[in-house]
Scaffold this active site. Structure first.
Site, mmCIF file in Angstrom:
data_model
loop_
_atom_site.group_PDB
_atom_site.id
_atom_site.type_symbol
_atom_site.label_atom_id
_atom_site.label_comp_id
_atom_site.label_asym_id
_atom_site.label_seq_id
_atom_site.Cartn_x
_atom_site.Cartn_y
_atom_site.Cartn_z
ATOM 1 N N HIS A 213 0.804 -1.231 0.000
ATOM 2 C CA HIS A 213 0.000 0.000 0.000
ATOM 3 C C HIS A 213 0.832 1.274 0.000
ATOM 4 O O HIS A 213 0.294 2.362 -0.087
ATOM 5 C CB HIS A 213 -0.957 0.020 1.197
ATOM 6 C CG HIS A 213 -0.271 0.308 2.497
ATOM 7 N ND1 HIS A 213 0.412 -0.647 3.204
ATOM 8 C CD2 HIS A 213 -0.136 1.452 3.202
ATOM 9 C CE1 HIS A 213 0.921 -0.118 4.286
ATOM 10 N NE2 HIS A 213 0.619 1.161 4.324
HETATM 11 C C1 UD1 Z 1 -2.047 5.354 6.247
HETATM 12 C C2 UD1 Z 1 -0.708 5.754 6.859
HETATM 13 C C3 UD1 Z 1 0.301 4.637 6.681
HETATM 14 C C4 UD1 Z 1 -0.230 3.317 7.188
HETATM 15 C C5 UD1 Z 1 -1.561 3.047 6.484
HETATM 16 C C6 UD1 Z 1 -2.197 1.747 6.904
HETATM 17 C C7 UD1 Z 1 -0.165 8.155 6.779
HETATM 18 C C8 UD1 Z 1 0.669 9.173 6.102
HETATM 19 N N1 UD1 Z 1 -0.155 6.923 6.218
HETATM 20 O O1 UD1 Z 1 -1.847 5.213 4.842
HETATM 21 O O2 UD1 Z 1 1.477 4.960 7.404
HETATM 22 O O3 UD1 Z 1 0.682 2.294 6.925
HETATM 23 O O4 UD1 Z 1 -2.451 4.129 6.802
HETATM 24 O O5 UD1 Z 1 -3.351 1.527 6.133
HETATM 25 O O6 UD1 Z 1 -0.799 8.460 7.751
HETATM 26 N N2 UD1 Z 1 -9.334 5.090 2.329
HETATM 27 C C9 UD1 Z 1 -10.472 4.331 2.329
HETATM 28 N N3 UD1 Z 1 -11.050 4.029 3.544
HETATM 29 C C10 UD1 Z 1 -10.525 4.448 4.720
HETATM 30 C C11 UD1 Z 1 -9.358 5.226 4.711
HETATM 31 C C12 UD1 Z 1 -8.771 5.531 3.510
HETATM 32 O O7 UD1 Z 1 -10.976 3.931 1.300
HETATM 33 O O8 UD1 Z 1 -11.095 4.118 5.779
HETATM 34 C C13 UD1 Z 1 -8.689 5.406 1.049
HETATM 35 C C14 UD1 Z 1 -8.961 6.814 0.597
HETATM 36 O O9 UD1 Z 1 -9.095 6.816 -0.804
HETATM 37 C C15 UD1 Z 1 -7.696 7.542 0.980
HETATM 38 C C16 UD1 Z 1 -6.643 6.469 0.792
HETATM 39 O O10 UD1 Z 1 -7.291 5.253 1.182
HETATM 40 O O11 UD1 Z 1 -7.490 8.683 0.223
HETATM 41 C C17 UD1 Z 1 -5.399 6.652 1.613
HETATM 42 O O12 UD1 Z 1 -5.743 6.793 2.997
HETATM 43 P P1 UD1 Z 1 -4.774 7.618 3.975
HETATM 44 O O13 UD1 Z 1 -5.317 7.617 5.351
HETATM 45 O O14 UD1 Z 1 -4.453 8.934 3.354
HETATM 46 O O15 UD1 Z 1 -3.416 6.796 3.932
HETATM 47 P P2 UD1 Z 1 -3.085 5.241 3.852
HETATM 48 O O16 UD1 Z 1 -2.561 4.956 2.484
HETATM 49 O O17 UD1 Z 1 -4.197 4.378 4.359
#
Ligand code: UD1
Length: 369
Positions: A213
Site C-alpha cells: 500500500h
Molecule cells: C495510512 C498511513 C500509513 C499506514 C496506512 C495503513 C499516513 C501518512 N499513512 O496510509 O502509514 O501504513 O495508513 O493503512 O498516515 N481510504 C479508504 N477508507 C478508509 C481510509 C482511507 O478507502 O477508511 C482510502 C482513501 O481513498 C484515501 C486512501 O485510502 O485517500 C489513503 O488513505 P490515507 O489515510 O491517506 O493513507 P493510507 O494509504 O491508508
C-alpha cells in the site's frame, strides 16, 4: 501523579493494535482515566470498526471524523479539531495530563503538534524509528513527533541511538519493547483457531501472503505493474493471498492493471480484520509486504518476510529477524522466494523485550511520570 487523565489517540489501522494493550495496561492502574480519541483518518468498517470488536477495545470517547484528504487537509483538520478537544477539556476543569500517541501516521503527528502548542506533554510509543528516507510521509511524521514529544517509548536499540543522535536527553528515552507484539501474542491462539485458511482455500504452510500500500510502490504504474507481474509469476509456484488496501485497489483500477492479478493462484480479498489476518500471517510459507508492522510480526512468528522497500526504519527485523529488503527489484524477490521454497532462507530470532509485556512497562512509567 494522582488520578492522571490521558488522551489516547488512534487514527489509522496500524494504531489500533498498538493502543489496545496500552488501554488495558493503564486500566489496571486504579485512578487512571483514559479518553480514547479516534481522528477518523481511517473510517471504513474493515480498516477501523472491526478492530475495536476483535481487539476488545472500548469504543472511542471522542471522534474527530476527519476522513481522507491530501496530507495538508488531513493534518489541518486533525489539528483544528483536536485543539478544540483539548481546550474544551481544560475549560471544563478536566485538563489532560498527557497525550499518548502511537506509530507514525498523519494523526500521530497532528495531534502531537496540537497538544504541545497548548502545553500538554506528549508521550510517543514507537519512537525513534528512522528509515532516513524523507520521501516517506511516515518519516516526516516520526521526526516531527519525536522532536516535540518529551517521553519517548522505544521498541528496538536502533531507535535509542537515533534519538540520542538527534540530541534527546537520556531521561526522555525508554527502551520498553513492542506493544504491537503484546497484541499478537495475546490473540494468536484465537486467530489460529479460526477457519480463515479453509474459507480462502489455502493450507497451512502452503501459500504466500501479500500486502502492498505504500505510495512508493503503488502510486506509479511503472513500479506497480512489474510488481504485480512478479506476483503472478510466483503464484504459479505458490498460491498467494492478497488482501488489497483501498489505496492499492484504486490505483490498480486507475492504471488498468486489474487483469495482471487475474492469474491462477492469486486469491484477492478486501482488507481483513485483525484475527483473519493473523491467522494467515502466522501460517504462511512467506510474506511479501511493504508494511512496517508486518516486518515485526513476521519476525516474531518466524515467517520469512520479503520486504518490498529499499530501506526500513525497523533494522532489527533484518539484522535479527526474518526480513530481507528486496525493494521493487523483481530479480531479488524471485531469488529470495526460491530460497524460501528450497528451505535455504535464513532463520530469525525474536528481539529482546518483544515479549508481550511492553504495554505494562509503559503504563508503569506513565503513571509515575
Ligand atoms: C495510512 C498511513 C500509513 C499506514 C496506512 C495503513 C499516513 C501518512 N499513512 O496510509 O502509514 O501504513 O495508513 O493503512 O498516515 N481510504 C479508504 N477508507 C478508509 C481510509 C482511507 O478507502 O477508511 C482510502 C482513501 O481513498 C484515501 C486512501 O485510502 O485517500 C489513503 O488513505 P490515507 O489515510 O491517506 O493513507 P493510507 O494509504 O491508508
Amino acid at each position: 501523579m494522582t488520578h492522571p487523565r490521558f488522551a489516547c489517540i488512534v487514527g489509522a489501522r496500524p494504531n489500533f493494535m498498538k493502543m489496545a494493550p496500552l488501554l488495558r495496561a493503564l486500566g489496571a492502574h486504579p485512578g487512571v482515566e483514559t479518553v480514547l480519541v479516534h481522528t477518523g483518518q481511517h473510517y471504513d468498517k474493515n480498516l477501523s470498526d472491526v478492530f475495536f470488536e476483535e481487539l476488545e477495545m472500548k469504543r472511542p470517547d471522542v471522534s474527530l471524523d476527519v476522513g481522507s484528504g491530501s496530507h495538508a487537509q488531513q493534518t489541518a483538520r486533525v489539528l483544528e479539531r483536536f485543539e478544540e478537544v483539548l481546550q474544551n477539556a481544560a475549560a471544563e476543569g478536566k485538563p489532560f495530563n498527557r497525550v499518548i500517541v502511537v506509530g507514525d501516521v498523519n494523526s500521530t503527528m497532528a495531534t502531537t503538534l496540537a497538544a504541545v502548542k497548548l502545553g500538554v506533554p506528549v508521550a510517543h510509543v514507537e519512537a525513534g524509528l528512522r528509515s532516513f528516507d524523507r520521501t516517506m510521509p511516515e518519516e516526516i511524521n516520526r521526526i516531527l513527533t519525536d522532536a516535540v514529544a518529551d517521553l519517548l517509548f522505544v521498541s528496538e536499540p536502533a531507535g535509542m541511538e537515533n534519538l540520542r543522535n538527534e540530541g534527546h536527553r537520556e531521561e526522555e528515552l525508554k527502551l520498553v519493547g513492542n506493544v504491537m507484539i503484546d497484541t499478537l501474542l495475546t490473540l494468536l491462539p484465537k486467530a489460529r483457531s479460526r477457519d480463515t485458511l479453509a474459507r480462502l482455500g489455502v493450507a497451512p504452510g502452503g501459500y504466500g501472503l501479500v500486502t502492498l500500500h505504500r505510495p512508493a510502490n503503488v502510486d506509479r504504474p511503472e513500479t506497480l505493474g512489474p510488481m504485480l507481474d512478479v506476483l503472478a509469476e510466483t503464484a504459479r509456484r505458490l498460491p498467494l493471498v492478497f488482501p488489497i488496501h483501498p489505496r492499492t485497489r484504486a490505483r490498480i483500477a486507475g492504471f488498468g492493471l486489474a487483469d495482471r492479478l487475474d492469474a491462477a493462484g492469486i486469491v484477492q480479498t478486501e482488507p481483513l480484520g485483525y484475527l483473519d489476518f493473523l491467522a494467515l500471517s502466522s501460517q504462511a510459507r512467506v510474506i511479501v509486504t511493504d508494511s512496517g508492522g508486518l516486518q515485526e510480526e513476521s519476525t516474531v512468528l518466524g515467517i520469512p518476510c520479503l520486504t518490498a522497500r529499499p530501506n526500513t526504519e525497523r533494522p532489527i527485523t533484518v539484522e535479527q529477524g526474518t526480513s530481507t529488503l528486496v525493494g521493487s527489484d523483481a530479480a531479488k524477490l524471485r531469488a529470495c522466494l526460491a530460497a524460501v521454497l528450497d528451505g535455504t532462507y535464513k532463520q530469525g530470532a525474536c528481539p529482546a523485550l518483544w515479549d508481550g509485556r511492553a504495554a505494562e512497562r509503559i503504563a508503569e512509567i506513565l503513571v509515575e511520570s
